[in-house]
Design a protein around this motif. Structure first.
Motif, PDB file in Angstrom:
ATOM      1  N   THR A 197      43.044  39.664  51.610  1.00 26.62           N
ATOM      2  CA  THR A 197      43.748  38.380  51.601  1.00 26.62           C
ATOM      3  C   THR A 197      43.541  37.660  50.279  1.00 26.62           C
ATOM      4  OG1 THR A 197      43.435  38.182  53.991  1.00 26.62           O
ATOM      5  CG2 THR A 197      43.987  36.169  52.802  1.00 26.62           C
ATOM      6  N   ARG A 198      42.315  37.675  49.798  1.00 30.67           N
ATOM      7  CA  ARG A 198      42.015  37.007  48.520  1.00 30.67           C
ATOM      8  C   ARG A 198      42.787  37.661  47.370  1.00 30.67           C
ATOM      9  NH1 ARG A 198      38.990  37.686  44.130  1.00 30.67           N
ATOM     10  NH2 ARG A 198      38.099  39.669  44.855  1.00 30.67           N
ATOM     11  N   LEU A 199      42.817  38.976  47.347  1.00 33.06           N
ATOM     12  CA  LEU A 199      43.483  39.686  46.261  1.00 33.06           C
ATOM     13  C   LEU A 199      44.998  39.487  46.305  1.00 33.06           C
ATOM     14  CD1 LEU A 199      41.371  42.943  46.492  1.00 33.06           C
ATOM     15  CD2 LEU A 199      41.304  41.288  44.620  1.00 33.06           C
ATOM     16  N   ILE A 200      45.580  39.511  47.497  1.00 32.95           N
ATOM     17  CA  ILE A 200      47.013  39.254  47.642  1.00 32.95           C
ATOM     18  C   ILE A 200      47.342  37.846  47.156  1.00 32.95           C
ATOM     19  CG2 ILE A 200      48.871  38.920  49.329  1.00 32.95           C
ATOM     20  CD1 ILE A 200      47.527  41.146  50.995  1.00 32.95           C
ATOM     21  N   THR A 201      46.533  36.895  47.569  1.00 37.16           N
ATOM     22  CA  THR A 201      46.763  35.497  47.174  1.00 37.16           C
ATOM     23  C   THR A 201      46.715  35.343  45.663  1.00 37.16           C
ATOM     24  OG1 THR A 201      45.788  34.751  49.265  1.00 37.16           O
ATOM     25  CG2 THR A 201      45.965  33.125  47.487  1.00 37.16           C
ATOM     26  N   VAL A 256      52.361  48.876  36.706  1.00 41.94           N
ATOM     27  CA  VAL A 256      51.733  49.170  37.994  1.00 41.94           C
ATOM     28  C   VAL A 256      50.229  49.090  37.796  1.00 41.94           C
ATOM     29  CG1 VAL A 256      51.441  50.826  39.862  1.00 41.94           C
ATOM     30  CG2 VAL A 256      53.648  50.644  38.694  1.00 41.94           C
ATOM     31  N   ASP A 257      49.614  48.107  38.399  1.00 37.79           N
ATOM     32  CA  ASP A 257      48.166  47.914  38.254  1.00 37.79           C
ATOM     33  C   ASP A 257      47.391  49.045  38.912  1.00 37.79           C
ATOM     34  OD1 ASP A 257      48.350  45.546  36.859  1.00 37.79           O
ATOM     35  OD2 ASP A 257      48.202  44.278  38.643  1.00 37.79           O
ATOM     36  N   ASN A 258      46.104  49.118  38.583  1.00 33.93           N
ATOM     37  CA  ASN A 258      45.217  50.038  39.284  1.00 33.93           C
ATOM     38  C   ASN A 258      45.043  49.584  40.727  1.00 33.93           C
ATOM     39  OD1 ASN A 258      44.743  51.610  36.975  1.00 33.93           O
ATOM     40  ND2 ASN A 258      43.088  50.258  36.308  1.00 33.93           N
ATOM     41  N   LEU A 259      44.804  50.541  41.594  1.00 33.11           N
ATOM     42  CA  LEU A 259      44.597  50.227  43.010  1.00 33.11           C
ATOM     43  C   LEU A 259      43.308  49.436  43.199  1.00 33.11           C
ATOM     44  CD1 LEU A 259      45.500  50.874  46.023  1.00 33.11           C
ATOM     45  CD2 LEU A 259      43.792  52.677  45.927  1.00 33.11           C
ATOM     46  N   VAL A 260      43.388  48.412  44.036  1.00 33.55           N
ATOM     47  CA  VAL A 260      42.185  47.697  44.441  1.00 33.55           C
ATOM     48  C   VAL A 260      41.726  48.296  45.767  1.00 33.55           C
ATOM     49  CG1 VAL A 260      41.172  45.462  44.988  1.00 33.55           C
ATOM     50  CG2 VAL A 260      43.056  45.606  43.334  1.00 33.55           C
ATOM     51  N   LEU A 279      62.138  44.474  38.091  1.00 35.59           N
ATOM     52  CA  LEU A 279      60.781  44.584  38.623  1.00 35.59           C
ATOM     53  C   LEU A 279      59.794  44.577  37.463  1.00 35.59           C
ATOM     54  CD1 LEU A 279      58.794  45.062  40.953  1.00 35.59           C
ATOM     55  CD2 LEU A 279      59.268  47.516  40.762  1.00 35.59           C
ATOM     56  N   LYS A 280      58.959  43.539  37.404  1.00 38.34           N
ATOM     57  CA  LYS A 280      58.044  43.371  36.281  1.00 38.34           C
ATOM     58  C   LYS A 280      56.660  43.956  36.548  1.00 38.34           C
ATOM     59  CE  LYS A 280      60.616  41.202  33.268  1.00 38.34           C
ATOM     60  NZ  LYS A 280      60.894  41.780  31.937  1.00 38.34           N
ATOM     61  N   LYS A 281      56.152  43.777  37.777  1.00 39.29           N
ATOM     62  CA  LYS A 281      54.761  44.171  38.020  1.00 39.29           C
ATOM     63  C   LYS A 281      54.552  44.492  39.489  1.00 39.29           C
ATOM     64  CE  LYS A 281      50.023  42.528  37.149  1.00 39.29           C
ATOM     65  NZ  LYS A 281      49.208  41.406  36.627  1.00 39.29           N
ATOM     66  N   VAL A 282      53.722  45.508  39.740  1.00 37.52           N
ATOM     67  CA  VAL A 282      53.333  45.861  41.103  1.00 37.52           C
ATOM     68  C   VAL A 282      51.809  45.976  41.154  1.00 37.52           C
ATOM     69  CG1 VAL A 282      53.504  47.551  42.957  1.00 37.52           C
ATOM     70  CG2 VAL A 282      55.484  47.119  41.489  1.00 37.52           C
ATOM     71  N   THR A 283      51.212  45.314  42.125  1.00 37.99           N
ATOM     72  CA  THR A 283      49.763  45.393  42.325  1.00 37.99           C
ATOM     73  C   THR A 283      49.476  46.073  43.660  1.00 37.99           C
ATOM     74  OG1 THR A 283      49.420  43.322  41.099  1.00 37.99           O
ATOM     75  CG2 THR A 283      47.613  44.083  42.501  1.00 37.99           C
ATOM     76  N   PRO A 284      48.945  47.307  43.662  1.00 36.18           N
ATOM     77  CA  PRO A 284      48.608  47.988  44.920  1.00 36.18           C
ATOM     78  C   PRO A 284      47.247  47.504  45.443  1.00 36.18           C
ATOM     79  CG  PRO A 284      48.979  49.548  43.089  1.00 36.18           C
ATOM     80  CD  PRO A 284      48.753  48.194  42.496  1.00 36.18           C
ATOM     81  N   ILE A 285      47.195  47.212  46.731  1.00 35.27           N
ATOM     82  CA  ILE A 285      45.962  46.736  47.361  1.00 35.27           C
ATOM     83  C   ILE A 285      45.726  47.556  48.627  1.00 35.27           C
ATOM     84  CG2 ILE A 285      44.791  44.767  48.431  1.00 35.27           C
ATOM     85  CD1 ILE A 285      46.588  42.959  46.647  1.00 35.27           C
ATOM     86  N   ASP A 286      44.595  48.245  48.678  1.00 32.03           N
ATOM     87  CA  ASP A 286      44.319  49.131  49.811  1.00 32.03           C
ATOM     88  C   ASP A 286      43.588  48.366  50.909  1.00 32.03           C
ATOM     89  OD1 ASP A 286      44.064  51.239  51.479  1.00 32.03           O
ATOM     90  OD2 ASP A 286      42.599  52.331  50.299  1.00 32.03           O
ATOM     91  N   GLN A 287      44.363  47.660  51.730  1.00 33.15           N
ATOM     92  CA  GLN A 287      43.763  46.984  52.891  1.00 33.15           C
ATOM     93  C   GLN A 287      43.530  47.946  54.041  1.00 33.15           C
ATOM     94  OE1 GLN A 287      44.244  42.636  53.789  1.00 33.15           O
ATOM     95  NE2 GLN A 287      46.352  43.285  53.683  1.00 33.15           N
TER      96      GLN A 287
END
Length: 450
Positions: free
Chosen positions: A291-295, A136-140, A425-433
């Motif tokens: 959008t950039r980070l999700i992509t 689980v990555d750090n929150l962006v 489930l290998k990886k999760v990237t949280p993005i605070d949009q």
């Protein structure tokens, strides 16, 4: 991904205003951003007899006095009256409308604790589908005043028009003239539109406007009960030029057809150097940086794939960047969005690498027997998730599946289906949009292990 708009409803069971106040200790923040206090219904009873109280504007560890307002199946919702013990994490909200406007719920929380809570929400939701190997990555984090789309409500009263977001759990519109969340161009236009809205809607009538900030300017969709007057059209023309709008359209009852009012310049949004002309009111990811980070996270997840199936593709937010890395088949249920993407691919000369199919994936999911044709699947469903589609993927999906979601709960439900079908489930990237709200975006990568 389709956009949805819901008018808030009042709570069904409300208490009398004379009901006694109650002192509470806030235990945690709930999924809707409220402080939650769990107390025993009857003293000295087991935990299953606890009653949940939800108090907006509070923080964990705070001792508060609240007035019970309403009751639902979830618990009792209260109004904050006084904070007896204040949390060290409490900060001054940057917006003067906070606490009244329903647009934000967590501006009073220190950024570090707020961000940790969002990551904890995701970790809690994936408990059943994660493994010791799941990363689980750090929150962006998101930035203030970067939200590029907004649905604002407007009502013409006896003496003036009000325009803004609904007050929470109410039909009252909070008249906002500034916003710490939205792009300043959107607020500047909405303030100007308020002044002329009486020329487009009748007295005591409610309406709304949908505003998208595209790369060529603001794209505005106005919802009207009847045909606009000549005076109203002239006012819109003046606003278009004074605020450098690219397009204004209207959805007019009873047909609900979208009709053009004025197009000053081509209404385009750019995905990886390819211009797309989205339909009025189209779904866009909330922020340009998000959008950039999700992509980037999606492209990293499909690394090495040569053929990709993208489901719920919208206007091409991900499809277009992905086609630089593989051949892509994009599937979207919104006909206007799918047609916009198809036209963009033809004009850009990339239609040989990016094909488009119109299909309602909620009712008619992409079938399992065709999924083996692809090396990877990317899917970005609405908040309700894609249970039926996940079931098809679990049966015969390829090695790699990348999911994009704005709802950890429906993501966990769909993810559990994939896990039972042989994925890990290998990886999760949280993005605070969704700054200062309980909502959180995530990108998750699954690999088939069986």
């Amino acid at each position: 991904m389709s956009k949805r708009f819901k008018k808030p409803k009042r709570a069904a069971a409300r208490f009398a205003k004379s009901i006694p106040t109650i002192e509470l200790i806030i235990d945690r923040i709930g999924g809707k951003g409220d402080g939650v206090s769990e107390i025993n219904k009857i003293p000295n009873t087991p935990s299953e007899q606890k009653q949940s109280y939800f108090v907006p504007g509070t923080l964990p560890g705070e001792h508060v006095i609240a007035r019970p307002v309403s009751k639902t199946n979830e618990g009792i919702f209260g109004q904050l009256l006084e904070i007896i013990k204040v949390s060290d994490d409490r900060v001054t909200a940057p917006c003067s409308y906070f606490g009244v406007c329903g647009g934000c719920s967590l501006q009073h929380w220190a950024p570090t604790s707020y961000q940790q809570w969002k990551v904890a929400r995701i970790k809690s939701s994936i408990t059943k589908i994660s493994s010791p190997n799941t990363i689980v990555d750090n929150l962006v984090p998101a930035k203030a005043q970067t939200r590029r789309r907004a649905d604002l409500s407007v009502r013409y009263l006896k003496t003036k028009s009000v325009l803004g977001f609904y007050e929470r759990d109410s039909n009252r519109i909070v008249d906002i003239e500034a916003c710490s969340l939205l792009d300043p161009e959107i607020i500047n236009f909405s303030n100007a539109f308020r002044k002329v809205s009486h020329l487009l809607i009748q007295q005591e009538e409610s309406s709304r406007i949908s505003i998208n900030k595209l790369d060529t300017g603001l794209d505005v969709l106005i919802f009207l009960e009847s045909e606009p007057s000549l005076e109203g059209l002239e006012a819109i023309n003046d606003l278009t030029h004074s605020h450098d709008l690219c397009r204004v359209s209207a959805r007019i009852k009873p047909s609900n057809d979208i009709v053009p009012i004025i197009e000053k310049k081509i209404p385009a949004i750019r995905f990886s150097e390819v211009n797309v002309i989205p339909p009025p009111g189209a779904f866009l990811q909330a922020t340009k940086e998000g959008t950039r980070l999700i992509t980037e996270a999606v492209i990293s997840g499909i690394s090495g794939s040569k053929t990709i199936l993208e489901l719920f593709s919208g206007c091409g937010t991900l499809s277009i960047p992905l086609q630089y890395h593989a051949t892509v088949h994009a599937v979207e249920g919104d006909q206007l969005a799918a047609v916009a993407l198809r036209k963009a691919t033809v004009k850009a000369g990339i239609d040989s690498r990016l094909s488009v199919e119109i299909r309602d994936l909620i009712k008619d999911p992409f079938p399992a027997d065709k999924l083996s044709e692809y090396d990877a699947i990317v899917f970005d469903p609405p908040r309700s998730g894609a249970k039926k589609q996940a079931e098809q993927i679990a049966k015969n999906g390829p090695h790699t599946v990348v999911a994009v979601s704005c709802n950890p709960n429906t993501f966990a439900r769909d993810g559990e289906i994939l896990i039972k079908g042989g994925y890990e489930l290998k990886k999760v990237t949280p993005i605070d949009q969704f700054l200062w709200s309980p909502h959180i975006e995530l990108v998750a990568v699954f690999y088939r292990t069986e």
